[in-house]
Design a protein around this motif. Structure first.
Motif, short mmCIF file in Angstrom:
data_model
loop_
_atom_site.label_atom_id
_atom_site.label_comp_id
_atom_site.label_asym_id
_atom_site.label_seq_id
_atom_site.Cartn_x
_atom_site.Cartn_y
_atom_site.Cartn_z
N ALA A 18 36.66 16.86 -32.21
CA ALA A 18 37.39 15.84 -31.34
C ALA A 18 38.11 14.94 -32.14
O ALA A 18 37.71 14.01 -32.97
N TYR A 19 39.32 15.03 -31.83
CA TYR A 19 40.38 14.19 -32.64
C TYR A 19 40.53 12.79 -32.06
O TYR A 19 40.65 11.74 -32.68
N SER A 20 40.24 12.62 -30.75
CA SER A 20 40.12 11.30 -29.97
C SER A 20 39.11 11.25 -28.96
O SER A 20 39.10 12.20 -28.32
N VAL A 21 38.38 10.03 -29.01
CA VAL A 21 37.35 9.81 -28.01
C VAL A 21 37.50 8.41 -27.59
O VAL A 21 37.66 7.58 -28.07
N ARG A 22 37.50 8.45 -26.11
CA ARG A 22 37.39 6.95 -25.71
C ARG A 22 36.63 6.72 -24.21
O ARG A 22 36.35 7.86 -23.64
N MET A 23 36.22 5.88 -23.96
CA MET A 23 35.30 5.49 -22.99
C MET A 23 36.14 5.29 -21.63
O MET A 23 37.27 5.19 -21.83
N ILE A 24 35.49 5.64 -20.54
CA ILE A 24 36.17 5.84 -19.20
C ILE A 24 35.86 4.62 -18.65
O ILE A 24 34.84 4.11 -18.73
N GLN A 25 36.84 4.01 -18.27
CA GLN A 25 37.18 2.49 -17.83
C GLN A 25 36.90 2.57 -16.24
O GLN A 25 36.34 1.73 -15.67
N ASN A 26 37.29 3.55 -15.67
CA ASN A 26 37.51 3.96 -14.16
C ASN A 26 37.04 5.07 -13.78
O ASN A 26 37.48 6.18 -14.16
N PHE A 27 36.00 5.24 -12.97
CA PHE A 27 35.33 6.34 -12.60
C PHE A 27 36.21 7.31 -11.70
O PHE A 27 35.70 8.39 -11.79
N ASN A 28 37.22 6.72 -11.31
CA ASN A 28 38.10 7.56 -10.59
C ASN A 28 38.71 8.71 -11.51
O ASN A 28 39.15 9.68 -10.90
N GLU A 29 38.93 8.37 -12.78
CA GLU A 29 39.46 9.38 -13.76
C GLU A 29 38.45 10.59 -13.74
O GLU A 29 38.91 11.59 -13.87
N ARG A 36 36.08 10.47 -22.60
CA ARG A 36 37.00 11.39 -22.50
C ARG A 36 37.53 11.85 -23.87
O ARG A 36 37.51 10.71 -24.63
N ALA A 37 37.41 12.94 -24.15
CA ALA A 37 37.81 13.45 -25.74
C ALA A 37 38.77 14.60 -25.65
O ALA A 37 38.83 15.32 -24.64
N ALA A 88 50.06 5.42 -18.63
CA ALA A 88 50.13 6.19 -17.57
C ALA A 88 49.75 7.76 -18.23
O ALA A 88 48.86 8.32 -17.71
N LEU A 89 50.54 7.99 -19.26
CA LEU A 89 50.32 9.30 -19.85
C LEU A 89 48.94 9.65 -20.40
O LEU A 89 48.26 10.53 -20.47
N VAL A 90 48.47 8.43 -21.16
CA VAL A 90 46.96 8.43 -21.59
C VAL A 90 45.84 8.61 -20.57
O VAL A 90 44.88 9.54 -20.68
N ASP A 91 46.04 7.81 -19.50
CA ASP A 91 45.42 7.98 -18.52
C ASP A 91 45.25 9.08 -17.73
O ASP A 91 44.03 9.54 -17.07
#
Length: 231
Positions: free
Chosen positions: A93-104, A77-78, A212-215
């Motif tokens: 892209a200011y922020s990039v992180r890996m998806i840990q839960n595919f439900n996201e 997610r970016a 929660a807000l990040v997710d």
């Protein structure tokens, strides 16, 4: 992505709405390292998007970790600013992180579908909503749908978020509204959030709220994992 690429003017638009800051979820197709940044190409299910993520503020170890994690096939997610390039939309892209839960990923695509229908057909039971009289990027609330989650601007697999976290706890709503009022490009440090809400919410409540807000893509980290900015 294809819908965003097929407009005639310089603005990136989807469903008639100008896009600025968006969040994208996609599968990494390619990563190239330059002197000061990583060029990441992702595919969101509708097309490819080239993202530039600057790494000058990161330590050598942080950069090494990112390069090790961000491999082709990984979902990320970016958050960033979308501009139009000669070959279609590009993203700083200011922020990039890996998806840990595919439900996201599933939730994100469902949100995109929901907001596309909301923009093109209007809120449930209300008929199509025009954009006249609204400021640029202002969208009518989603009439209680999806627990009255915040209105969004959708871009294929990309979504631009606005508003407060409807349906969240009092702590979530209060913290998000506070972060939305921060104008610093680096966002706010978590210690400042603790101080502001000291005596009202516990540190554990705030930590759970920030997660929660990040997710849910309402806030994102900036210069490090302790600085947060509203999406």
């Amino acid at each position: 992505m294809q819908g965003a690429a097929n407009t005639d003017d310089d603005m990136v638009k989807v469903d008639g709405v100008d896009l600025n800051t968006v969040t994208v979820i996609g599968r990494i197709v390619n990563v190239m390292e330059n002197n000061l940044n990583l060029d990441i190409t992702v595919h969101d299910g509708t097309g490819q998007l080239r993202m530039t993520h600057y790494i000058t503020d990161d330590s050598e170890q942080a950069v090494a970790n990112k390069k090790a994690e961000w491999q082709p096939g990984v979902y990320v997610r970016a958050f960033g600013h979308v501009t139009r390039g000669p070959n279609g939309p590009n993203m700083n892209a200011y922020s990039v992180r890996m998806i840990q839960n595919f439900n996201e990923v599933t939730y994100h695509y469902l949100r995109c579908i929901f907001e596309h229908l909301h923009l093109t057909k209007g809120a449930a039971g209300a008929g199509a909503q025009g954009m006249g009289g609204a400021g640029m990027g202002t969208i009518a609330p989603a009439a209680g749908g999806w627990n009255a989650a915040p209105p969004q601007r959708q871009m294929g697999g990309a979504t631009a978020y606005a508003g407060a976290a409807g349906g969240g706890s009092d702590c979530q709503i209060a913290v998000q509204e506070y972060i939305q009022g921060i104008n610093d490009m680096n966002g706010v440090h978590i210690s400042q959030v603790y101080t502001v809400f000291n005596g009202r919410y516990t540190k554990q409540q705030i930590d759970a709220t920030m997660k929660a807000l990040v997710d849910e893509a309402h806030v994102y980290t900036t210069v490090d994992d302790d600085h947060y900015r509203a999406a």
